[in-house]
Design a protein around this motif. Structure first.
Motif, mmCIF file in Angstrom:
data_model
loop_
_atom_site.group_PDB
_atom_site.id
_atom_site.type_symbol
_atom_site.label_atom_id
_atom_site.label_comp_id
_atom_site.label_asym_id
_atom_site.label_seq_id
_atom_site.Cartn_x
_atom_site.Cartn_y
_atom_site.Cartn_z
ATOM 1 N N TYR A 1 0.836 -1.207 0.000
ATOM 2 C CA TYR A 1 0.000 0.000 0.000
ATOM 3 C C TYR A 1 0.868 1.253 0.000
ATOM 4 O O TYR A 1 1.916 1.301 0.648
ATOM 5 N N THR B 1 -5.441 2.741 -7.995
ATOM 6 C CA THR B 1 -6.788 2.850 -7.420
ATOM 7 C C THR B 1 -6.722 3.386 -5.991
ATOM 8 O O THR B 1 -5.717 3.217 -5.284
ATOM 9 N N SER B 2 -7.806 4.002 -5.578
ATOM 10 C CA SER B 2 -7.868 4.613 -4.242
ATOM 11 C C SER B 2 -7.826 3.580 -3.131
ATOM 12 O O SER B 2 -7.538 3.915 -1.977
ATOM 13 N N GLU B 3 -8.112 2.320 -3.445
ATOM 14 C CA GLU B 3 -8.082 1.274 -2.423
ATOM 15 C C GLU B 3 -6.663 0.894 -2.012
ATOM 16 O O GLU B 3 -6.478 0.149 -1.054
ATOM 17 N N LYS B 4 -5.660 1.411 -2.707
ATOM 18 C CA LYS B 4 -4.277 1.110 -2.364
ATOM 19 C C LYS B 4 -3.538 2.331 -1.804
ATOM 20 O O LYS B 4 -2.311 2.334 -1.702
ATOM 21 N N ASP C 1 -13.457 7.967 -3.696
ATOM 22 C CA ASP C 1 -12.021 7.764 -3.557
ATOM 23 C C ASP C 1 -11.484 8.455 -2.308
ATOM 24 O O ASP C 1 -10.621 7.901 -1.606
ATOM 25 N N ASN D 1 -12.314 6.359 0.688
ATOM 26 C CA ASN D 1 -11.426 5.195 0.766
ATOM 27 C C ASN D 1 -10.102 5.576 1.416
ATOM 28 O O ASN D 1 -9.604 4.871 2.303
ATOM 29 N N ASN E 1 -11.999 4.436 4.790
ATOM 30 C CA ASN E 1 -12.442 3.064 4.548
ATOM 31 C C ASN E 1 -11.304 2.048 4.445
ATOM 32 O O ASN E 1 -11.432 0.912 4.916
ATOM 33 N N ASN E 2 -10.203 2.435 3.816
ATOM 34 C CA ASN E 2 -9.108 1.475 3.637
ATOM 35 C C ASN E 2 -8.527 1.027 4.966
ATOM 36 O O ASN E 2 -8.172 -0.147 5.139
ATOM 37 N N ARG F 1 -10.889 -1.470 6.545
ATOM 38 C CA ARG F 1 -10.822 -2.750 5.830
ATOM 39 C C ARG F 1 -9.531 -3.507 6.154
ATOM 40 O O ARG F 1 -9.545 -4.728 6.355
ATOM 41 N N THR G 1 -18.701 4.878 5.390
ATOM 42 C CA THR G 1 -18.779 3.555 4.784
ATOM 43 C C THR G 1 -20.104 3.337 4.059
ATOM 44 O O THR G 1 -20.370 2.252 3.594
#
Length: 283
Positions: A203, A224-227, A255, A258, A262-263, A266, A282
């Motif tokens: 990440y 991506t925003s999840e990383k 994004d 996240n 959120n990330n 998670r 969320t």
């Protein structure tokens, strides 16, 4: 700045401009310190002052490695344990490892699971002049891999001790550790972004690097925003400074949520006593 002239279409950015605070989504800061640091003055370094800033800026919780722990793991890791005990739902901790410090690591690891609030480890190879792939870290990697913990390492491009290429090697070897690239390897950030894109357990972390023009947008576009994880080096920087870099980066509100909230939830999941609050990003 008039809201009518803002080019950023983010409703979250507009909320911050209108109210001076982001109330609809809480922040989670993955890269912080606490306490005095020699040679400089940090006005918000005291624990109580940091907590006040967290309340004022809607920072729900932080993960921290005290400055003292960066060089004295016995005293410093005791400091973070005390802070986590005093603020059990606001402060979580990294166990800091100094490979040159002679202490009973096995005893500390035996006690690790019994300490409420520890979520992983923090390395500073450039500071300690010891490579990420050094043998003294092997026991930590094995321990963290067994438990699926976080490992936040200082990373810098073109370094002999913590370049992103070393993280790439370790991430493939220890697939159950979530590796956080502290600062996202300035000087080799393009490589770091590509690594985060390809390697599931790597990440990017925004501390310091996120202030560079276009960098947040580039990270989101390519990995991506999840990383991408929100980190500030607080108390070196006010967290709202880095928040502005995200809010006004040109990325969308999903994004933004996240990255700042959120990330982290998670990634940490059941390892925290944390419960997602209704309306805190969320939905």
């Amino acid at each position: 700045m008039s809201i009518r002239t803002m080019t950023n279409k983010s409703q979250l950015a507009m909320e911050f401009v209108e109210t001076g605070r982001l109330s609809s989504v809480s922040m989670i800061d993955m890269h912080t310190h606490m306490g005095a640091f020699y040679g400089t003055y940090l006005p918000e370094a005291k624990l109580e002052t940091m907590v006040q800033t967290m309340q004022r800026e809607n920072i729900e919780w932080i993960i921290s490695a005290p400055h003292s722990a960066l060089f004295d793991p016995i005293g410093g890791n005791s400091e973070i344990r005390a802070a986590m005990k005093q603020y059990p739902d606001k402060i979580y901790g990294y166990y800091v490892v100094n490979p040159h410090y002679d202490h009973d690591l096995e005893q500390d690891l035996a006690e690790f699971d019994s300490v409420d609030g520890y979520v992983g480890f923090k390395f500073l190879p450039d500071y300690h002049k010891y490579p990420l792939t050094g043998e003294k870290f092997r026991r930590i990697y094995e321990f963290a891999n067994e438990r699926g913990l976080l490992l936040l390492s200082h990373t810098w491009g073109h370094s002999a001790y913590n370049p992103p290429q070393m993280i790439a090697e370790l991430a493939r070897q220890y697939e159950n550790i979530n590796f956080l690239l502290g600062h996202s390897a300035p000087g080799e950030t393009d490589y770091a972004i590509e690594l985060a894109k390809k390697q599931p357990n790597v990440y990017l972390e925004l501390c310091d690097t996120g202030r560079l023009s276009g960098m947040v947008q580039k990270m989101v576009r390519e990995a991506t925003s999840e990383k991408v994880l929100f980190g500030t080096d607080f108390p070196w920087y006010d967290p709202n400074y880095m928040l502005g870099s995200v809010l006004f980066s040109g990325i969308g509100d999903e994004d933004i949520r996240n990255i700042i909230h959120n990330n982290a939830v998670r990634l940490l999941g059941d390892s925290l006593k944390y419960k997602t609050l209704e309306g805190n990003g969320t939905q």
